[in-house]
Design an enzyme around this catalytic site. Sequence first.
Site, PDB file in Angstrom:
ATOM      1  N   GLY A 198       0.791  -1.225   0.000  1.00  0.00           N
ATOM      2  CA  GLY A 198       0.000   0.000   0.000  1.00  0.00           C
ATOM      3  C   GLY A 198       0.818   1.268   0.000  1.00  0.00           C
ATOM      4  N   VAL A 212       0.498 -16.298  -3.266  1.00  0.00           N
ATOM      5  CA  VAL A 212       0.431 -17.451  -2.362  1.00  0.00           C
ATOM      6  C   VAL A 212      -0.991 -18.002  -2.384  1.00  0.00           C
ATOM      7  CG1 VAL A 212       0.645 -18.229   0.021  1.00  0.00           C
ATOM      8  CG2 VAL A 212       2.321 -16.633  -0.921  1.00  0.00           C
ATOM      9  N   HIS A 231      -9.040   2.046   3.961  1.00  0.00           N
ATOM     10  CA  HIS A 231      -8.323   1.512   5.122  1.00  0.00           C
ATOM     11  C   HIS A 231      -9.100   0.335   5.697  1.00  0.00           C
ATOM     12  CE1 HIS A 231      -6.997   5.924   5.190  1.00  0.00           C
ATOM     13  NE2 HIS A 231      -6.010   5.202   4.674  1.00  0.00           N
ATOM     14  N   GLY A 243      -2.464  -5.117   8.603  1.00  0.00           N
ATOM     15  CA  GLY A 243      -3.689  -4.468   9.036  1.00  0.00           C
ATOM     16  C   GLY A 243      -4.747  -5.416   9.544  1.00  0.00           C
TER      17      GLY A 243
END
Length: 549
Positions: free
Chosen positions: A95, A236, A478, A511
Site C-alpha cells: 500500500g 500465495v 483503510h 492491518g
Amino acid sequence: MTDSGRSPSDASFDEDVVIVGSGFGGSVAALRLAEKGYRVRVFEAGRRFEDDDFAKTSWDVRRYLWAPAFGCFGVQRIHRLPHVMILAGAGVGGGSLNYANTLYQPGQTFFADRQWSALADWEPELAPHYATAKRMLGVVEQYPHTGPVERIMQGAAEDLGVGGTFRLAPVGVWFGRPGERAADPFFSGQGPERTGCTLCGNCMVGCRVGAKNTLAKNYLYLAERRGVVIEPLRTVVEVRALPGGGFAVTTERSGAWLRKQRRTVRAAQVVLAAGTWGTQQLLHRMKRSGALPGISDAVGRLTRTNSEALDGAVATAVPSSLQLARGIAITTSFHVDDRTHVENVRYGPGSNLMGGLASVLVPGDLSPMRRAAHLVGALLRAPVRQLRLGSLRRWSERGIIALVMQTADNSLTLSLRTRFGRLRMTSAQGHGEPNPSHLPQAHRAAAAIAARIQEAGGVATEARGSWPEVFGIPLTAHFLGGAVISASAETGVVDRFHRVWGHPDLHVVDGAAVPANPGVNPSLTITALAERALSLWPRAGKPDARPPQ
C-alpha cells in the site's frame, strides 16, 4: 527454539521465514528478521516498480489498476463486498506505493478499545515503536507548504466551528529541492538517492519523481541489502501446516490463466502480511480446506473499515490561480467532532479516472429506493449542471476529495460463500454499531468545503458523494481487522505477540491484526505494531523469551 520445538535454521527447510506480502507489516518483518540472522523470502503478488514504471496518470490503467487476469499489474486494487467497497494497494511495497503518505498516530480511544486494552498498556508500550516507525518512514511532522487547498480546508473547519482542530498533516515525503537528486538523507548514506518533491499531486498513482518514502526506499531496500529475497508476481495460494512443525507455502504466477508455474517452499515460520483482504482470504480458505487446522472461529470477526466515507466537493470550473491539484495527496485535517477526522485528498492534473466513482451527494437517512429517487431528481432538475459536475475532464483540478474517518466501534464479519461454483468473500454486520452506509459528519464537511471553493472562485460548486454510497455501500481506503489481537482464540485470531492461536509459528503482522478503528490513516500504526512484534522475536538459533501460548 520456536514453540514447535524446531530451530529456526533447521536445514530441512528451504527458508527460516517466508513472508506473504511486502506492505507495511511485511517490510518491517523482512528487515528486522534479516537483522536477527534469519533466512527470509518474501512473496509479493504484485510487480516491482522503479520510479519510471509508475503510470503518468491514472488513465494508464495497465500500470495503475490491479486486474492481473486482464493484464493490468498496477498499484490500485479495488474489492467489493455487500457492505463496503475497498481501495487497497499492490506491488513490491504494498500500500505504500499508492497511499497518500499520511502518517498520523491515533488518539487514546484506539489504545483503550475493549478488544485489546486488558492485554497491555498499549499507548506507552507502543511509543518507542511509533518513534522507530516515524524515523524509518521519514515523517515530516507538518506538510511544509500552504496554498489554496490548505486555506479552503482551514476556512471550512472555521465555518464548522472547529477551527482549533485544523492542522497540517504529518507526511512521509522527501521535500528537499524540487526535482533535484540528493544522496540518501535518511539512513546515513545506506539508503537510495532521492529526488525532491515537485508537488505534482500524483502520490496515489505512484511517485515517478522518487520523493515519496515508499517501503521500497527504506525497509525493503535495506532488507535486500541484508540478503532478503523478494519474489514479485507470485501469489500465495496455500499455506499448509507440516507434521512436526513448519509450513509448506505454495505460490502461483500472478494472473496466470494456464502456465501457473506452481511452486512450493518449506519454511519453519510464516508471516502473513498480505494486507487485510489477502490475509483474510488465506486464513478463511486454509481453515476451510484443513491446511491450517484449528484456526480460530473468530477469523473474519471485527473486520473494520475505519468507519470511513469518501465524499468531497467539485465545481464546474475554477480559476487557474486556484491550483487545487498542486501539492501532495493529503496535506491537512480537522476534527468535525471528537471521533470524526476529515482530510483533504487530491490527485494530480490528468489523473481523473477515480472521478468516475463520484456522484450526487444523496441524503444517507433515506431508504435505497428514496436515495435512487433523490439521485434521479437531482439529474432531472439540472441535467446540464450535473453533466458538467460529473465530467471527468479536469476533475482533479476542479475539486477536493474529503476523506472522513471515525474511531466509532463498528465492524463487519467476513466469511466465505460459494457463488457460481467458486469461493468468494462476503460480509455481514458485525459487533458494535452497524457499519455506516454514510456519515452525516462527512456530508457537513463536504458542504463546508464546497462553500469555500465557491467563495474562492469556483463556479456552480456542489458537495459530492460516491456511486456506491447511493446504494448504501461506503468506500474505504483503510480495510482492517478480521484476524485481530486478542486474549484467547475465542475472541480473536492472534495473541499479543501476533502469533496465530494454535499455530504459534504462524504470524499475522499487517492491518488484519489491528483490533479497532484508529480514526486516522493506519499505516504508521501497522508499522509500529510490526516493529513491536518483531522486536520480541529471538535472534536466529537463540531461546525464545516470549511465553508459550
